[in-house]
Motif scaffolding. Structure first.
Motif, short mmCIF file in Angstrom:
data_model
loop_
_atom_site.label_atom_id
_atom_site.label_comp_id
_atom_site.label_asym_id
_atom_site.label_seq_id
_atom_site.Cartn_x
_atom_site.Cartn_y
_atom_site.Cartn_z
N GLU A 63 -80.16 -90.97 -23.77
CA GLU A 63 -81.06 -91.11 -22.61
C GLU A 63 -80.97 -89.89 -21.70
OE1 GLU A 63 -82.45 -94.83 -19.89
OE2 GLU A 63 -80.32 -94.70 -20.35
N ARG A 64 -79.75 -89.41 -21.46
CA ARG A 64 -79.58 -88.20 -20.64
C ARG A 64 -80.27 -87.00 -21.30
NH1 ARG A 64 -74.39 -90.25 -20.39
NH2 ARG A 64 -73.57 -88.66 -21.81
N GLU A 83 -84.61 -83.13 -21.64
CA GLU A 83 -85.67 -82.56 -22.46
C GLU A 83 -87.01 -82.53 -21.71
OE1 GLU A 83 -86.86 -80.72 -26.09
OE2 GLU A 83 -84.89 -81.14 -25.26
N ARG A 84 -87.23 -83.51 -20.87
CA ARG A 84 -88.47 -83.51 -20.06
C ARG A 84 -88.46 -82.38 -19.03
NH1 ARG A 84 -92.15 -87.06 -20.92
NH2 ARG A 84 -91.74 -89.09 -21.81
N HIS A 116 -93.81 -85.39 -28.52
CA HIS A 116 -93.11 -86.45 -29.26
C HIS A 116 -91.99 -87.14 -28.46
CE1 HIS A 116 -95.33 -85.32 -32.80
NE2 HIS A 116 -94.88 -84.07 -32.72
N ILE A 117 -91.78 -86.71 -27.23
CA ILE A 117 -90.69 -87.30 -26.43
C ILE A 117 -90.93 -88.78 -26.17
CG2 ILE A 117 -89.50 -87.25 -24.20
CD1 ILE A 117 -89.83 -84.23 -24.22
N PHE A 127 -83.86 -84.59 -30.00
CA PHE A 127 -84.24 -84.33 -28.62
C PHE A 127 -83.05 -84.40 -27.67
CE2 PHE A 127 -88.34 -85.65 -30.41
CZ PHE A 127 -89.13 -84.60 -29.99
N ALA A 128 -81.97 -85.02 -28.11
CA ALA A 128 -80.75 -85.12 -27.30
C ALA A 128 -79.58 -84.52 -28.07
CB ALA A 128 -80.48 -86.58 -26.96
N GLN A 129 -79.87 -83.48 -28.84
CA GLN A 129 -78.85 -82.89 -29.70
C GLN A 129 -77.59 -82.50 -28.94
OE1 GLN A 129 -79.39 -82.76 -33.00
NE2 GLN A 129 -77.52 -81.72 -33.60
#
Length: 196
Positions: A61-62, A67-68, A79-80, A152-154
């Motif tokens: 989530e973080r 990413e936003r 794609h988020i 996206f949260a790599q």
């Protein structure tokens, strides 16, 4: 086995019932039995349930929030919202298995041609392991979802994983709360070229 391949679906709604440890171990064993390039067996599995799963999902989530604001993948921002939906699916599943490449190169390392080939071989091996896991889940009457939206949260998930390896995917598993129809597939004629 062909029936399990035909019956496999990506499950996006799970019942809250816990999955027995023995079933998770059978799924992991199926992954471990996959073929791997040069028998390197690059996969490492981190099984997250309960509070540990919630910690991982908070990290994701973080990552989505970051990413936003400052995208690691600027060409994929469309794609988020799909990744946010995937996070909700992961919260439903009683078990999420994070799959890491123990031999993977860090994202910030430039790849030599040899490194690049190694990464391709490891990705194929890990893909084979995930497919085996999907089929074993079907065999056990469970549903699963092979998840790539973790990319996206790599950074955040990598920090949560620690030294297990470079995060490749997640695998949500549980009892399905839906029975989706098969999605259309391209015909053999459109994807196959015969030579000789």
């Amino acid at each position: 086995m062909i029936q399990q391949i035909m019956d496999r679906r990506s499950i996006r709604r799970f019942r809250p019932d816990p999955v027995a440890r023995e079933a998770i171990e059978d799924i992991l064993q199926a992954g471990i039995l996959a073929p791997s390039s040069k028998n390197r067996q690059p996969w490492r599995f981190v099984v997250a349930q309960g509070a540990a799963k919630e910690e991982a999902l908070q990290a994701m989530e973080r990552g989505l929030e970051r990413e936003r604001r400052a995208p690691l993948l600027p060409n994929n921002t469309q794609h988020i919202s799909g990744a946010e939906h995937t996070l909700k699916i992961m919260r439903q599943a009683p078990t999420v298995i994070f799959v890491a490449n123990a031999l993977g190169a860090p994202l910030d390392k430039p790849l030599t041609p040899e490194d690049r080939i190694g990464e391709l071989c490891n990705a194929q091996s890990i893909g084979a392991a995930l497919e085996n896991m999907s089929l074993e889940a079907v065999h056990l009457g469970l549903g699963s979802l092979w998840i790539c939206d973790t990319c996206f949260a790599q950074e955040e998930l990598q920090a949560w994983l620690g030294t297990a390896g470079e995060l490749c995917a997640a695998f949500a598993v549980g009892y399905p709360a839906e029975s989706p129809s098969a999605r259309p597939r391209m015909g053999m004629e459109s994807v196959t070229e015969w030579r000789g």
